[in-house]
Scaffold this motif. Sequence first.
Motif, mmCIF file in Angstrom:
data_model
loop_
_atom_site.group_PDB
_atom_site.id
_atom_site.type_symbol
_atom_site.label_atom_id
_atom_site.label_comp_id
_atom_site.label_asym_id
_atom_site.label_seq_id
_atom_site.Cartn_x
_atom_site.Cartn_y
_atom_site.Cartn_z
ATOM 1 N N GLU A 7 0.830 -1.201 0.000
ATOM 2 C CA GLU A 7 0.000 0.000 0.000
ATOM 3 C C GLU A 7 0.870 1.259 0.000
ATOM 4 O O GLU A 7 0.560 2.247 -0.682
ATOM 5 N N ALA A 8 1.952 1.239 0.762
ATOM 6 C CA ALA A 8 2.842 2.393 0.833
ATOM 7 C C ALA A 8 3.495 2.662 -0.517
ATOM 8 O O ALA A 8 3.640 3.818 -0.938
ATOM 9 N N THR A 11 0.999 4.288 -2.905
ATOM 10 C CA THR A 11 0.851 5.709 -2.598
ATOM 11 C C THR A 11 2.042 6.502 -3.114
ATOM 12 O O THR A 11 1.889 7.598 -3.674
ATOM 13 N N SER A 87 4.303 6.730 5.741
ATOM 14 C CA SER A 87 3.569 5.486 5.515
ATOM 15 C C SER A 87 4.142 4.371 6.375
ATOM 16 O O SER A 87 5.248 4.464 6.916
ATOM 17 N N ARG A 88 3.392 3.297 6.467
ATOM 18 C CA ARG A 88 3.819 2.135 7.239
ATOM 19 C C ARG A 88 4.441 1.108 6.298
ATOM 20 O O ARG A 88 3.877 0.810 5.233
#
Length: 271
Positions: A7-8, A11, A87-88
């Motif tokens: 997901e990071a 983005t 972000s993670r």
Amino acid sequence: MNGASREALATARESLDALTDSTSVDASELAEGLASVTALLNREVSLRRVLTDPAQAGEAKAQLVSRLLSGQVSGETVDLVSGMVRSRWSRSRDLVDALEELTATADLSSAQRAGVLDDVEDELFRFGRIAYSSPNLRAALSDKAATATAKAGLLRSLLGGKVNPVTERLIIRLVTAPRGRSLEQGLDSLSKLAASRRDRTVAVVTSAVPLTDVQKQRLGGVLARVYGREMHLNLDVDPEVLGGISVRVGDEVIDGTVASRLDEATRRMAG
């Protein structure tokens, strides 16, 4: 990448696209800045862990990035990396992998903006074929005893003035900082990134003789219908296939060469 890192990265890709779509942003300069950050975090393991520590507040990590990088790289680079550390990430290594991908993508974006992306794609492919057919060159480029400076010098002597500067930069970064990848794996990844700039898929086509322009257009059209997206053809000539063509798209091989049919007939007779 899995989970949070995936997901990071998605983005970060969107943020990079927004930057490179702007005519006010120098994509080549952005790529150089991202390359510097990639090298820094690949080298400084403790810093990388701090910037990906889920126990640390994202804004605190972004401020650390700003303090470290401001004045060293462009403001766009600082902003992009700051967003990434907010972000993670599942693993600290994933952040470096993502930065490396964004570096190459930024350079490819500059080639696309200049209208030379096709040239860069073809040059990457041709370099791979040259390296594959030259054991001495491959040995020199993969020699662990050779310094990055020496390898970069060798590549500049081979490529300087003969390929697009973007191609030269991509290959030099790959060879001097392989990060566990073979030359073939690295070039394949770059080829896929280049294709994705136009949402295209790369098809490696091997034939006994060079294809005509008409044949290339027809083959590209057929493959586009089969796979549902535009195809970029990387063309290779190998007299040993005898006739017909072999097409590789990712892990899928469509083999229609005379050589393959002869091999199959031989196996059936032997059986």
